[in-house]
Design a protein around this motif. Structure first.
Motif, short mmCIF file in Angstrom:
data_model
loop_
_atom_site.label_atom_id
_atom_site.label_comp_id
_atom_site.label_asym_id
_atom_site.label_seq_id
_atom_site.Cartn_x
_atom_site.Cartn_y
_atom_site.Cartn_z
N ARG A 250 -47.44 -5.83 5.41
CA ARG A 250 -46.12 -5.59 6.01
C ARG A 250 -45.51 -6.88 6.53
O ARG A 250 -44.31 -7.13 6.34
CB ARG A 250 -46.23 -4.57 7.16
N ASP A 251 -46.31 -7.70 7.20
CA ASP A 251 -45.80 -8.97 7.73
C ASP A 251 -45.34 -9.90 6.61
O ASP A 251 -44.30 -10.55 6.73
CB ASP A 251 -46.87 -9.66 8.59
N LEU A 252 -46.10 -9.96 5.53
CA LEU A 252 -45.69 -10.78 4.38
C LEU A 252 -44.38 -10.26 3.79
O LEU A 252 -43.51 -11.05 3.41
CB LEU A 252 -46.78 -10.78 3.30
N GLU A 253 -44.23 -8.93 3.74
CA GLU A 253 -43.00 -8.35 3.20
C GLU A 253 -41.81 -8.65 4.10
O GLU A 253 -40.70 -8.90 3.61
CB GLU A 253 -43.18 -6.85 2.99
N ARG B 180 -35.42 -14.13 1.50
CA ARG B 180 -34.35 -13.73 0.57
C ARG B 180 -32.99 -13.70 1.25
O ARG B 180 -32.00 -14.15 0.70
CB ARG B 180 -34.65 -12.37 -0.04
N GLU B 181 -32.95 -13.15 2.46
CA GLU B 181 -31.68 -13.01 3.17
C GLU B 181 -31.16 -14.32 3.71
O GLU B 181 -30.00 -14.41 4.10
CB GLU B 181 -31.84 -12.00 4.31
N ASN B 182 -32.00 -15.34 3.75
CA ASN B 182 -31.60 -16.62 4.33
C ASN B 182 -31.61 -17.76 3.32
O ASN B 182 -31.75 -18.93 3.69
CB ASN B 182 -32.48 -16.94 5.54
N GLY B 183 -31.48 -17.41 2.05
CA GLY B 183 -31.29 -18.42 1.02
C GLY B 183 -32.50 -19.27 0.71
O GLY B 183 -32.37 -20.44 0.37
N LEU B 184 -33.67 -18.66 0.80
CA LEU B 184 -34.91 -19.36 0.48
C LEU B 184 -35.60 -18.65 -0.69
O LEU B 184 -36.66 -18.05 -0.54
CB LEU B 184 -35.82 -19.39 1.71
N PRO B 185 -35.00 -18.71 -1.88
CA PRO B 185 -35.52 -17.93 -3.00
C PRO B 185 -36.91 -18.36 -3.47
O PRO B 185 -37.70 -17.50 -3.88
CB PRO B 185 -34.48 -18.15 -4.10
N ALA B 186 -37.21 -19.64 -3.43
CA ALA B 186 -38.54 -20.09 -3.87
C ALA B 186 -39.62 -19.55 -2.92
O ALA B 186 -40.67 -19.07 -3.36
CB ALA B 186 -38.61 -21.60 -3.96
N LEU B 187 -39.34 -19.60 -1.64
CA LEU B 187 -40.29 -19.06 -0.66
C LEU B 187 -40.43 -17.56 -0.83
O LEU B 187 -41.55 -17.04 -0.79
CB LEU B 187 -39.83 -19.40 0.76
N ALA B 188 -39.32 -16.87 -1.06
CA ALA B 188 -39.38 -15.43 -1.28
C ALA B 188 -40.26 -15.11 -2.47
O ALA B 188 -41.05 -14.16 -2.43
CB ALA B 188 -37.97 -14.87 -1.47
N GLU B 189 -40.13 -15.88 -3.55
CA GLU B 189 -40.95 -15.65 -4.75
C GLU B 189 -42.42 -15.89 -4.45
O GLU B 189 -43.28 -15.10 -4.86
CB GLU B 189 -40.48 -16.57 -5.88
N HIS B 190 -42.74 -16.93 -3.72
CA HIS B 190 -44.14 -17.20 -3.37
C HIS B 190 -44.70 -16.10 -2.48
O HIS B 190 -45.86 -15.71 -2.63
CB HIS B 190 -44.28 -18.57 -2.69
#
Length: 54
Positions: free
Chosen positions: A8-11, A18-28
């Motif tokens: 849950r914490d990872l999600e 994702r909501e803050n413009g960090l798509p690479a981090l979101a993918e990882h």
């Protein structure tokens, strides 16, 4: 910390990324969630294969 809480914490972190413009981090983080779920499932299978401990 339980496995479910960790996932849950990872999600939550993934959603934040994702909501803050960090798509690479979101993918990882998406990959981290999948890896965590896989490892947890594997540990459960290994424990089941070993049978009950007496």
């Amino acid at each position: 910390m339980t496995h479910e809480r960790m996932i849950r914490d990872l999600e939550v972190l993934r959603l934040y990324a994702r909501e803050n413009g960090l798509p690479a981090l979101a993918e990882h983080l998406d990959q981290a969630v999948l890896l965590a779920m896989t490892e947890i499932a594997n540990r459960r299978e290994e424990a089941g294969a070993q049978g009950p401990r007496h």
